[in-house]
Motif scaffolding. Structure first.
Motif, PDB file in Angstrom:
ATOM      1  N   LEU A 147       0.818  -1.211   0.000  1.00 55.21           N
ATOM      2  CA  LEU A 147       0.000   0.000   0.000  1.00 55.21           C
ATOM      3  C   LEU A 147       0.854   1.264   0.000  1.00 55.21           C
ATOM      4  O   LEU A 147       1.952   1.281   0.551  1.00 55.21           O
ATOM      5  N   THR A 148       0.318   2.312  -0.579  1.00 54.57           N
ATOM      6  CA  THR A 148       0.935   3.633  -0.458  1.00 54.57           C
ATOM      7  C   THR A 148       0.605   4.154   0.942  1.00 54.57           C
ATOM      8  O   THR A 148      -0.241   3.600   1.644  1.00 54.57           O
ATOM      9  N   SER A 149       1.235   5.228   1.321  1.00 50.63           N
ATOM     10  CA  SER A 149       0.983   5.819   2.640  1.00 50.63           C
ATOM     11  C   SER A 149      -0.491   6.226   2.782  1.00 50.63           C
ATOM     12  O   SER A 149      -1.114   5.979   3.813  1.00 50.63           O
ATOM     13  N   ASP A 150      -1.039   6.849   1.733  1.00 52.58           N
ATOM     14  CA  ASP A 150      -2.445   7.267   1.775  1.00 52.58           C
ATOM     15  C   ASP A 150      -3.378   6.056   1.854  1.00 52.58           C
ATOM     16  O   ASP A 150      -4.359   6.065   2.610  1.00 52.58           O
ATOM     17  N   GLN A 151      -3.081   5.015   1.080  1.00 53.49           N
ATOM     18  CA  GLN A 151      -3.904   3.802   1.114  1.00 53.49           C
ATOM     19  C   GLN A 151      -3.839   3.147   2.491  1.00 53.49           C
ATOM     20  O   GLN A 151      -4.851   2.706   3.027  1.00 53.49           O
ATOM     21  N   ARG A 152      -2.649   3.116   3.043  1.00 51.81           N
ATOM     22  CA  ARG A 152      -2.466   2.526   4.371  1.00 51.81           C
ATOM     23  C   ARG A 152      -3.281   3.294   5.412  1.00 51.81           C
ATOM     24  O   ARG A 152      -3.963   2.685   6.236  1.00 51.81           O
ATOM     25  N   ASP A 153      -3.205   4.612   5.369  1.00 50.70           N
ATOM     26  CA  ASP A 153      -3.968   5.444   6.312  1.00 50.70           C
ATOM     27  C   ASP A 153      -5.471   5.225   6.138  1.00 50.70           C
ATOM     28  O   ASP A 153      -6.210   5.145   7.126  1.00 50.70           O
ATOM     29  N   HIS A 154      -5.905   5.144   4.893  1.00 53.64           N
ATOM     30  CA  HIS A 154      -7.325   4.931   4.599  1.00 53.64           C
ATOM     31  C   HIS A 154      -7.771   3.569   5.129  1.00 53.64           C
ATOM     32  O   HIS A 154      -8.814   3.456   5.788  1.00 53.64           O
ATOM     33  N   PHE A 155      -6.986   2.532   4.854  1.00 50.74           N
ATOM     34  CA  PHE A 155      -7.329   1.193   5.323  1.00 50.74           C
ATOM     35  C   PHE A 155      -7.337   1.145   6.851  1.00 50.74           C
ATOM     36  O   PHE A 155      -8.233   0.561   7.460  1.00 50.74           O
ATOM     37  N   LYS A 156      -6.360   1.765   7.481  1.00 52.70           N
ATOM     38  CA  LYS A 156      -6.298   1.789   8.937  1.00 52.70           C
ATOM     39  C   LYS A 156      -7.541   2.469   9.518  1.00 52.70           C
ATOM     40  O   LYS A 156      -8.116   1.995  10.500  1.00 52.70           O
TER      41      LYS A 156
END
Length: 152
Positions: free
Chosen positions: A52-61
């Motif tokens: 995941l990208t940083s933004d995707q990771r934050d969104h998933f979290k």
């Protein structure tokens, strides 16, 4: 002396990793709070598989945290259902219809959480590349292959 220091540092890292994984394995709740170790573990495992990208990771979290918080809010209802299920199986004559009704109620609680999160899931999915969507599909196919929820 340097070898001892390196071994000590590596041992500390391994122990910290083991403790973190143990804390995560306690499940999504830690008493009356969301188990942050569980959230981090789930996000990390997903990130490892999907890159995941940083933004995707934050969104998933954020999705995982939100779902865990909603499940925590449902806990009294869930525990009530579990008690009613236990009462049903204690009886000498098993009532399949009652058990099916209780299972449907439990599934409806889960469905309610998903219903509130589906727009976020759709947005998260839209942010994935084709390669990440394929990795997600494989993750779904692999889930449970190593035992009860152990294939993740």
């Amino acid at each position: 002396m340097r070898k001892i220091l390196i071994i000590a540092v590596l041992s500390s890292v391994v122990m910290l990793g083991a403790c973190t994984k143990f804390a995560a394995m306690k499940g999504p709740f830690d008493g009356n709070e969301v188990n942050i170790a569980f959230v981090e573990y789930l996000v990390e495992k997903t990130d490892d598989r999907l890159d995941l990208t940083s933004d995707q990771r934050d969104h998933f979290k954020a999705i995982v945290e939100s779902m865990a918080a909603k499940a925590l809010a449902q806990r009294p209802e869930t525990e009530g259902l579990r008690k009613r299920m236990a009462d049903t199986v204690r009886k000498p004559q098993f009532d399949m219809e009652k058990m099916e009704e209780l299972i449907k109620e439990r599934m409806q609680l889960f469905h309610n959480i998903f219903e509130e999160e589906k727009a976020d899931f759709a947005a998260f999915h839209a942010s994935l590349t084709a390669k990440q969507r394929e990795a997600l599909a494989q993750l779904i196919l692999d889930h449970g292959k190593k035992g009860w929820h152990g294939g993740y």
